[in-house]
Design an enzyme around this catalytic site. Sequence first.
Site, PDB file in Angstrom:
ATOM      1  N   HIS A 263     153.893  49.406 -33.236  1.00 58.32           N
ATOM      2  CA  HIS A 263     153.896  47.979 -32.906  1.00 58.32           C
ATOM      3  C   HIS A 263     152.963  47.198 -33.825  1.00 58.32           C
ATOM      4  O   HIS A 263     151.801  47.562 -34.015  1.00 58.32           O
ATOM      5  CB  HIS A 263     153.469  47.785 -31.447  1.00 58.32           C
ATOM      6  CG  HIS A 263     153.664  46.387 -30.970  1.00 58.32           C
ATOM      7  ND1 HIS A 263     154.873  45.928 -30.501  1.00 58.32           N
ATOM      8  CD2 HIS A 263     152.821  45.327 -30.910  1.00 58.32           C
ATOM      9  CE1 HIS A 263     154.765  44.665 -30.155  1.00 58.32           C
ATOM     10  NE2 HIS A 263     153.532  44.269 -30.404  1.00 58.32           N
ATOM     11  N   HIS A 300     145.901  43.202 -24.501  1.00 61.17           N
ATOM     12  CA  HIS A 300     144.848  42.767 -25.405  1.00 61.17           C
ATOM     13  C   HIS A 300     144.068  41.624 -24.761  1.00 61.17           C
ATOM     14  O   HIS A 300     144.582  40.896 -23.914  1.00 61.17           O
ATOM     15  CB  HIS A 300     145.394  42.367 -26.778  1.00 61.17           C
ATOM     16  CG  HIS A 300     146.517  41.381 -26.747  1.00 61.17           C
ATOM     17  ND1 HIS A 300     147.802  41.727 -26.406  1.00 61.17           N
ATOM     18  CD2 HIS A 300     146.570  40.061 -27.036  1.00 61.17           C
ATOM     19  CE1 HIS A 300     148.594  40.681 -26.479  1.00 61.17           C
ATOM     20  NE2 HIS A 300     147.870  39.638 -26.856  1.00 61.17           N
TER      21      HIS A 300
END
Length: 388
Positions: A263, A300
Amino acid sequence: MPFYHKLGKIPHKRHTIFKKPDGSLYREQLFGTIGFDGMSTNSYHEQHPTQVKKILGSKDVTPKIAVDTNLKSYKFHGFKTIPQPDYLDSRITVLHNADVNIILAAPTESSKDYFYKNADADELLFIHKGKGKLRTHLGNLDFGYGDYLLIPRGIIYKIDFETEDNRLFIVESRRPIYTPKRYRNHFGQLLEHAPFCERDLRQPYELETNNEKGDFLIKVKKENQLFDMVYASHPFDVVGYDGYNYPYAFSIHDFEPITGRIHQPPPVHQTFETDAFVVCSFCPRLFDYHPESIPAPYNHSNIDSDEVLYYVDGDFMSRNDIEAGHISLHPAGIPHGPHPGAVERSIGQTKTEELAVMVDTFKPLKITKEGMAIADDSYHKSWLEDNH
């Protein structure tokens, strides 16, 4: 970063005599930003561009703040904004800080009785629905679904729609908007690894030259005031110009996604930048091709920036209950990531058809009263596993 462009007729040298057929002079104007250090264009006018006849008054358009300090994720239903005939009346500021306004607009009619100039901010218009022509004093651009229209501060413009069902996502920036510098060499040319190149940027192709005198209303935005100024000559009286400071168009469909075996982080989707925020384009692309890759984004923490994602079309694999026209706000200071079940659903998938525009700001965003009117107040609970 736009590149050199010339349209219409101009003299051989700058700041020299340039005569009309009748022997009188065309009127030169340097149209530039950041003093004399930024991008500029030299334009040549039929009339003096400085002839103000009267100022009729002003209207306060300061965003009305409902949530000044925010640490809560929100979802906004963008298509719940009510269409309005007039372009400026239809503009609804949803999120705001000192650097940027994030605006929704749903005008049903073309600009008719006035011209518009934003004297404070560059404007980035994303066309979600509708098609037509952007008409400016430096030339015209056709637009349609998926186009970004970059209108530098000070450009005088109108919008002509061919459609009634128009939806615009607008980023109004007090900082100049450029292409990302990491995609450019020291000459300003876009490099081979950039996800788009100069041939993808559409420059004004058609110059309207009017040599009319009369009463011409220009609505000028300055310091959150919208001034009605009447000029004595038509603002579209340019016979020619050259330089770097002009409006241009870029289609999100011409963005070429950068992919990898695992990713890739959001900066690979970056399309525009300022020193106060960035704009990214999430486009249909192949997923990661490592045999054990997880295509869904990892969790995140937004420690330094607020993340705004405007959903345009397709299947948004990292989110549940997301539709076209929705806006998500994930504020700085707390983590966010895929909804429960999204990681598992993504494993083994080979591609995505999602289309979205992201704005990451480096200062916290405030939520306006108009934004709260279309907000989903329970969105922050959508990561609870017992809700799914």
